[in-house]
Design a protein around this motif. Sequence first.
Motif, PDB file in Angstrom:
ATOM      1  N   ILE A  85       0.871  -1.166   0.130  1.00  0.00           N
ATOM      2  CA  ILE A  85      -0.095  -0.175   0.013  1.00  0.00           C
ATOM      3  C   ILE A  85       1.051   1.311  -0.107  1.00  0.00           C
ATOM      4  CG2 ILE A  85      -1.468   1.385   1.333  1.00  0.00           C
ATOM      5  CD1 ILE A  85      -2.864  -1.128   2.169  1.00  0.00           C
ATOM      6  N   VAL A  86       1.842   1.450   0.964  1.00  0.00           N
ATOM      7  CA  VAL A  86       2.752   2.589   1.086  1.00  0.00           C
ATOM      8  C   VAL A  86       3.420   2.615  -0.231  1.00  0.00           C
ATOM      9  CG1 VAL A  86       4.603   3.562   2.201  1.00  0.00           C
ATOM     10  CG2 VAL A  86       2.745   2.467   3.618  1.00  0.00           C
ATOM     11  N   ALA A  87       4.090   1.630  -0.754  1.00  0.00           N
ATOM     12  CA  ALA A  87       4.591   1.595  -2.191  1.00  0.00           C
ATOM     13  C   ALA A  87       3.997   2.236  -3.084  1.00  0.00           C
ATOM     14  CB  ALA A  87       5.603   0.456  -2.281  1.00  0.00           C
ATOM     15  N   SER A  88       2.814   1.692  -3.334  1.00  0.00           N
ATOM     16  CA  SER A  88       1.943   2.002  -4.175  1.00  0.00           C
ATOM     17  C   SER A  88       1.484   3.536  -4.048  1.00  0.00           C
ATOM     18  CB  SER A  88       0.753   1.223  -4.186  1.00  0.00           C
ATOM     19  OG  SER A  88       1.008  -0.208  -4.594  1.00  0.00           O
ATOM     20  N   ILE A  89       1.098   3.933  -3.150  1.00  0.00           N
ATOM     21  CA  ILE A  89       0.779   5.404  -2.910  1.00  0.00           C
ATOM     22  C   ILE A  89       1.835   6.218  -3.174  1.00  0.00           C
ATOM     23  CG2 ILE A  89      -0.072   7.070  -1.101  1.00  0.00           C
ATOM     24  CD1 ILE A  89      -1.556   4.966   0.255  1.00  0.00           C
ATOM     25  N   TYR A  90       2.936   6.037  -2.840  1.00  0.00           N
ATOM     26  CA  TYR A  90       4.401   6.844  -3.324  1.00  0.00           C
ATOM     27  C   TYR A  90       4.297   6.772  -4.597  1.00  0.00           C
ATOM     28  CZ  TYR A  90       8.552   9.030  -3.956  1.00  0.00           C
ATOM     29  OH  TYR A  90       9.762   9.605  -3.939  1.00  0.00           O
ATOM     30  N   GLY A  91       4.180   5.621  -5.508  1.00  0.00           N
ATOM     31  CA  GLY A  91       4.367   5.628  -6.854  1.00  0.00           C
ATOM     32  C   GLY A  91       3.210   6.479  -7.654  1.00  0.00           C
ATOM     33  N   TYR A  92       1.984   6.205  -7.111  1.00  0.00           N
ATOM     34  CA  TYR A  92       0.971   7.131  -7.655  1.00  0.00           C
ATOM     35  C   TYR A  92       1.388   8.761  -7.668  1.00  0.00           C
ATOM     36  CZ  TYR A  92      -2.300   3.008  -7.255  1.00  0.00           C
ATOM     37  OH  TYR A  92      -2.737   1.649  -7.272  1.00  0.00           O
ATOM     38  N   VAL A  93       1.701   8.926  -6.474  1.00  0.00           N
ATOM     39  CA  VAL A  93       1.946  10.524  -6.360  1.00  0.00           C
ATOM     40  C   VAL A  93       3.156  11.022  -7.128  1.00  0.00           C
ATOM     41  CG1 VAL A  93       2.526  12.331  -4.658  1.00  0.00           C
ATOM     42  CG2 VAL A  93       0.920  10.485  -3.950  1.00  0.00           C
ATOM     43  N   ILE A  94       4.256  10.436  -7.101  1.00  0.00           N
ATOM     44  CA  ILE A  94       5.391  10.788  -7.914  1.00  0.00           C
ATOM     45  C   ILE A  94       5.224  10.817  -9.313  1.00  0.00           C
ATOM     46  CG2 ILE A  94       6.800   8.629  -7.820  1.00  0.00           C
ATOM     47  CD1 ILE A  94       8.186  11.968  -6.784  1.00  0.00           C
ATOM     48  N   GLU A  95       4.655   9.658  -9.619  1.00  0.00           N
ATOM     49  CA  GLU A  95       4.540   9.669 -11.026  1.00  0.00           C
ATOM     50  C   GLU A  95       3.430  10.691 -11.632  1.00  0.00           C
ATOM     51  OE1 GLU A  95       5.218   7.849 -14.894  1.00  0.00           O
ATOM     52  OE2 GLU A  95       5.961   7.111 -13.071  1.00  0.00           O
ATOM     53  N   THR A  96       2.520  10.909 -11.053  1.00  0.00           N
ATOM     54  CA  THR A  96       1.549  11.919 -11.290  1.00  0.00           C
ATOM     55  C   THR A  96       1.881  13.137 -11.288  1.00  0.00           C
ATOM     56  OG1 THR A  96      -0.177  10.444 -10.898  1.00  0.00           O
ATOM     57  CG2 THR A  96      -0.820  12.576 -10.947  1.00  0.00           C
ATOM     58  N   VAL A  97       2.264  13.355 -10.164  1.00  0.00           N
ATOM     59  CA  VAL A  97       2.800  14.900  -9.784  1.00  0.00           C
ATOM     60  C   VAL A  97       4.040  15.317 -10.583  1.00  0.00           C
ATOM     61  CG1 VAL A  97       3.682  16.327  -8.050  1.00  0.00           C
ATOM     62  CG2 VAL A  97       1.963  14.925  -7.219  1.00  0.00           C
ATOM     63  N   GLN A  98       4.976  14.750 -10.838  1.00  0.00           N
ATOM     64  CA  GLN A  98       6.189  14.978 -11.343  1.00  0.00           C
ATOM     65  C   GLN A  98       5.961  14.991 -13.198  1.00  0.00           C
ATOM     66  OE1 GLN A  98       7.864  16.202  -9.217  1.00  0.00           O
ATOM     67  NE2 GLN A  98       9.953  15.258  -9.514  1.00  0.00           N
ATOM     68  N   ASN A  99       5.226  14.209 -13.473  1.00  0.00           N
ATOM     69  CA  ASN A  99       4.961  14.289 -14.974  1.00  0.00           C
ATOM     70  C   ASN A  99       3.976  15.489 -15.282  1.00  0.00           C
ATOM     71  OD1 ASN A  99       5.739  12.313 -17.018  1.00  0.00           O
ATOM     72  ND2 ASN A  99       5.106  10.785 -15.442  1.00  0.00           N
ATOM     73  N   PHE A 100       2.936  16.009 -14.375  1.00  0.00           N
ATOM     74  CA  PHE A 100       2.292  17.079 -14.385  1.00  0.00           C
ATOM     75  C   PHE A 100       3.063  18.278 -14.375  1.00  0.00           C
ATOM     76  CE2 PHE A 100      -0.636  20.442 -12.807  1.00  0.00           C
ATOM     77  CZ  PHE A 100      -1.657  20.249 -13.733  1.00  0.00           C
TER      78      PHE A 100
END
Length: 305
Positions: free
Chosen positions: A95-110
Motif C-alpha cells: 500500500i505505502v509503495a503504491s501510494i508513493y508511486g501514484y503520487v510521484i508519477e502523477t505530480v512529476q509528470n504534471f
Amino acid sequence: MLKFMKFNRIEKEPSVKLFEGERWLIITGIFGVILSLSIAFLILFQGHIKLPEGNMKDAFSFNAALGIFILSIAAILPLTRFSDRKRKVVRWFFIVASIYGYVIETVQNFRGINPRFSRIGTEIDMIAGILFGIISLVLVILAIILMIHFFRIKPPYERPLLLVGIRYAFLSVFVANVAGIWMILLQDRLTGDAGNLIVLHGLGFHALQTVTLPAWFLENTQIKDQIKNRLIHLGSIAWLLMILLIGIQTGFGRPVFELTILPIMASVILLIWLGAVISTFVFFMKPKSANNIPIDQATVTQQNR
C-alpha cells in the motif's frame, strides 16, 4: 509435467476466497485505476506533453498498471496462508509503495519532470527519483517473496488449479522485475538501438491477469480435470515462451513490433495462448449439463416436465 505444476481434484466450495480480508489493498488498487481514468480525461483537453520532460500518458499507463497489479495481489494474498501479522506487513508495504508511486508519477509528470530519469530536475527531484527507484525495488522484493512462498506451499492445496496459474504468473512477473531492474541500472527504458524494456516489463506483470484469470474460469467449469490441466498448462507455457522471446528481442536492442523471426514467433505463440483462453471462456459459459445437477434437484426437474 513438472511436479510443482500438478494439481489434484478441485474442491466444490473453496474455503479460501479471493480478496478476503484485503479491503485496503482493494481500495488502493481502485484508487490507481480511478486516477488513471482522471488523467485520461485530462489528456483529452490538455494533451499529454508537459514540457520539458513530462508525459501524462506515462502517468496514465503507470497508475492503471499499478492499480490492476495491486488488485491482483489483493485477490491472491488470502491464498498465501501467511499469519495475520506477516500478511499485514506485506499488505502495508504494498500500500505505502503504491501510494508513493501514484503520487510521484502523477505530480512529476504534471510538473514536466521525468519522475525516474530526470536530466533537468532540482536536487529534490533527483532525490524523489532515487526514492522512486528504491520503492520499485521494494515492490520487486515483495513480488519475489510471494513467488518463492507460492512455490513452497505444500499439499493439501485448497485451490490447486488457481495455485498452478499463480505459479506460472509469478515466473512471468520475475522476468518483468528483471526488466525493471535493468531500467534502473540503465537509468532509461531504452536499450541498444531500438529495444524498449517497458514492453517486456508491462507484459510480464500482466500475467497476474492473463494466466490467473483463466485458472479461475477453469475452476468454475464443468469439464474433466484432465482437460482443465491441459488448458492451464498450454496457455501458461505459451505466455511464458512469448515473454522469453520478447526478452531476447529486447536484449538484442531491437523493437518487439518489427517483422523479424523472434517477434513473429512471439505473435504465433500469443495466438496459442489466446486460443487456450477462448476455449476456457467457452467452457466457462457453457451451461451445466443435467448430469452435473444434484440428485434431488434433477428429480424435481424431471417431475416438473
